[in-house]
Enzyme design. Structure first.
Site, PDB file in Angstrom:
ATOM      1  N   LYS A 198       0.864  -1.190   0.000  1.00 52.68           N
ATOM      2  CA  LYS A 198       0.000   0.000   0.000  1.00 52.68           C
ATOM      3  C   LYS A 198       0.893   1.229   0.000  1.00 52.68           C
ATOM      4  CE  LYS A 198      -3.992   2.158   2.223  1.00 52.68           C
ATOM      5  NZ  LYS A 198      -3.901   2.943   3.461  1.00 52.68           N
ATOM      6  N   HIS A 217      -5.317   3.671  14.708  1.00 48.89           N
ATOM      7  CA  HIS A 217      -5.794   2.319  14.410  1.00 48.89           C
ATOM      8  C   HIS A 217      -4.667   1.315  14.678  1.00 48.89           C
ATOM      9  CE1 HIS A 217      -3.400   3.257  10.882  1.00 48.89           C
ATOM     10  NE2 HIS A 217      -3.397   1.971  10.567  1.00 48.89           N
ATOM     11  N   ASP A 219      -3.126  -2.339  12.924  1.00 46.65           N
ATOM     12  CA  ASP A 219      -3.193  -3.045  11.639  1.00 46.65           C
ATOM     13  C   ASP A 219      -3.771  -4.445  11.839  1.00 46.65           C
ATOM     14  OD1 ASP A 219      -2.053  -0.839  10.456  1.00 46.65           O
ATOM     15  OD2 ASP A 219      -0.065  -1.724  10.218  1.00 46.65           O
ATOM     16  N   HIS A 273      -1.453   3.352  16.122  1.00 42.51           N
ATOM     17  CA  HIS A 273      -0.645   4.395  15.479  1.00 42.51           C
ATOM     18  C   HIS A 273      -1.529   5.274  14.604  1.00 42.51           C
ATOM     19  CE1 HIS A 273      -0.718   0.865  12.832  1.00 42.51           C
ATOM     20  NE2 HIS A 273      -0.501   1.658  11.802  1.00 42.51           N
TER      21      HIS A 273
END
Length: 331
Positions: A198, A217, A219, A273
Site C-alpha cells: 500500500k 488504528h 493493523d 498508530h
C-alpha cells in the site's frame, strides 16, 4: 461514484480544510501532541543472534513497534521503490483514474481514496495505491501501474526482499516466545502468506493541525513493514502518550499487527498508530502488510497456553476477523 481525490483537492489551492476532513477536537493533533524526548526502539540485525531475539521480543512486547537497520536491503532498491511510487502519483489525474479501485464492490486493488459511509464519519487526508505482491496465485499484474515502466521490475525485486525479511522477523519473534523458529510463519499460512503493498500519499494540507492522514488504528496484519519518505508524520501510542517516530534513512519500520497479538496471546502487542500531515510537503510511505490467507484460522498458540495462561482471544478465520474489524464489531 468517483471519490474526490485528496491530491486533486490539494492541487486546487485550498486556504482552509473542507469540513469533512476536520477531526473531532480530541483527535486534532494540536490537542493531542506527541510527548517530547522519547524515542522508539532501534535494532540492528547485525548483532549476535540472541541479542537480536531479546531486543525484538522486548520491543514487540512493550511497544509493538521498532525500527530495524542492517537488514541487507540495498539503499538503492529502497530509493528506486520510492521513485516509482512518486512517479505514479505525479501522473495526470486521468491516467491515475484508469487504475481506480471500487472498494464498495470488493475490488480493493488499485488507486483509491477512502469514502465515508455516513455524514458523521470524517475523512482522512490520503490517497493510496494498493495491490498484492505475493503469493503468485494472488498477483494480478493488470492492476499494477504500467507507468512508470520500471514499476513492476522494482516492485518484484522489493517483494523478494520483503519475503526474506518476513522470514527473518517471524523466526526471531517465534524464538522470542520460546518457540521453534518456524512456528509463527506456519501459523500465518507458510507459503500461502499474502504480501500486500500500500503506497500512502498525503498531499500538503492547508490546516494540518485539524486533520489526520490516517486516524488512530491497529493493523489487521500479522506484521507491517514500512518505509517512509523524509517527511515525518507517523506516531505510535505508548503508555498513554503519542510518540513521534523520526525519519531514519533506509531503516525499516516494523509494526506488530493484530494477528501476531492473537497468536502470541497478547505477549506481543498490536501497536496503535496514526499519521499526521504537513502544510508544505507531501508525505509518502510504502507499507507492506504480511497477512494470512482468508481461510486461515488464527488463535492463541496452544504452546503458550496452560492453567496459568488462559486464551485471551477467540480463534477464527482471518476472513471473519476482517469482517468484524471492518464493521467495527467485537472480536
Amino acid at each position: 461514484m468517483i471519490a474526490e481525490r485528496v491530491q486533486a483537492l490539494a492541487l486546487g489551492g485550498l486556504n482552509e480544510l473542507p469540513a469533512q476532513f476536520i477531526r473531532p477536537a480530541h483527535e486534532q493533533p494540536e490537542n493531542s501532541k506527541a510527548i517530547v524526548g522519547v524515542t522508539v526502539p532501534l535494532i540492528s540485525l547485525s548483532q549476535p543472534h540472541n541479542m537480536v531475539i531479546n531486543e525484538i521480543a522486548k520491543a514487540a512486547h512493550e511497544w509493538g513497534f521498532f525500527l530495524i537497520t542492517d537488514h541487507g536491503i540495498s539503499p538503492s532498491l529502497i530509493q528506486r521503490l520510492k521513485e516509482v511510487g512518486q512517479e505514479f502519483f505525479e501522473l495526470s489525474q486521468e491516467e491515475k483514474e484508469a487504475y481506480a479501485n471500487d472498494a464498495a464492490s470488493g475490488r480493493f486493488e488499485g488507486y483509491g481514496t477512502k469514502m465515508t459511509k455516513n455524514l458523521e464519519e470524517k475523512l482522512e487526508w490520503i490517497d493510496y495505491f494498493f495491490h498484492f505482491m505475493a503469493p503468485p496465485s494472488k498477483v494480478n499484474h493488470s492492476v499494477w501501474p504500467k507507468n512508470p515502466p520500471a514499476y513492476r521490475e522494482v516492485t518484484e525485486e522489493y517483494n523478494k526482499e520483503m519475503l526474506r525479511i518476513t522470514d527473518t522477523l517471524l523466526q526471531l519473534l517465534s524464538e522470542g516466545l520460546g518457540l521453534e523458529g518456524k512456528v509463527l510463519k506456519s501459523s500465518l499460512g507458510d507459503e500461502e502468506i499474502e504480501v500486500e503493498m500500500k503506497i500512502n500519499m498525503y498531499p500538503p494540507c492547508p490546516q494540518p493541525e485539524l486533520a489526520l492522514g490516517v486516524e488512530a488504528h491497529t493493523d489487521m496484519s500479522g506484521l507491517t513493514i514500512l518505509v517512509p519518505n523524509d517527511v515525518p508524520g507517523l506516531q505510535v501510542w505508548k503508555d498513554g502518550n503519542w510518540v513521534a517516530v523520526n525519519y531514519l534513512p533506509n531503516a525499516l519500520f516494523v509494526h506488530v499487527g493484530d494477528q501476531l497479538e492473537v497468536l502470541s496471546n497478547g505477549k506481543y502487542k498490536s501497536v496503535l498508530h496514526r499519521s499526521l500531515v504537513n502544510k508544505e510537503r507531501t508525505r509518502m510511505s510504502w507499507a507492506v502488510f504480511i497477512v494470512p490467507p482468508l481461510e486461515k484460522k488464527i488463535g492463541p498458540l496452544p504452546e503458550l497456553l496452560d492453567d496459568q495462561n488462559q486464551a485471551k482471544f477467540s480463534t477464527k478465520t482471518y476472513a471473519e476477523y476482517r469482517h468484524r474489524k471492518f464493521n467495527k464489531l467485537p472480536q
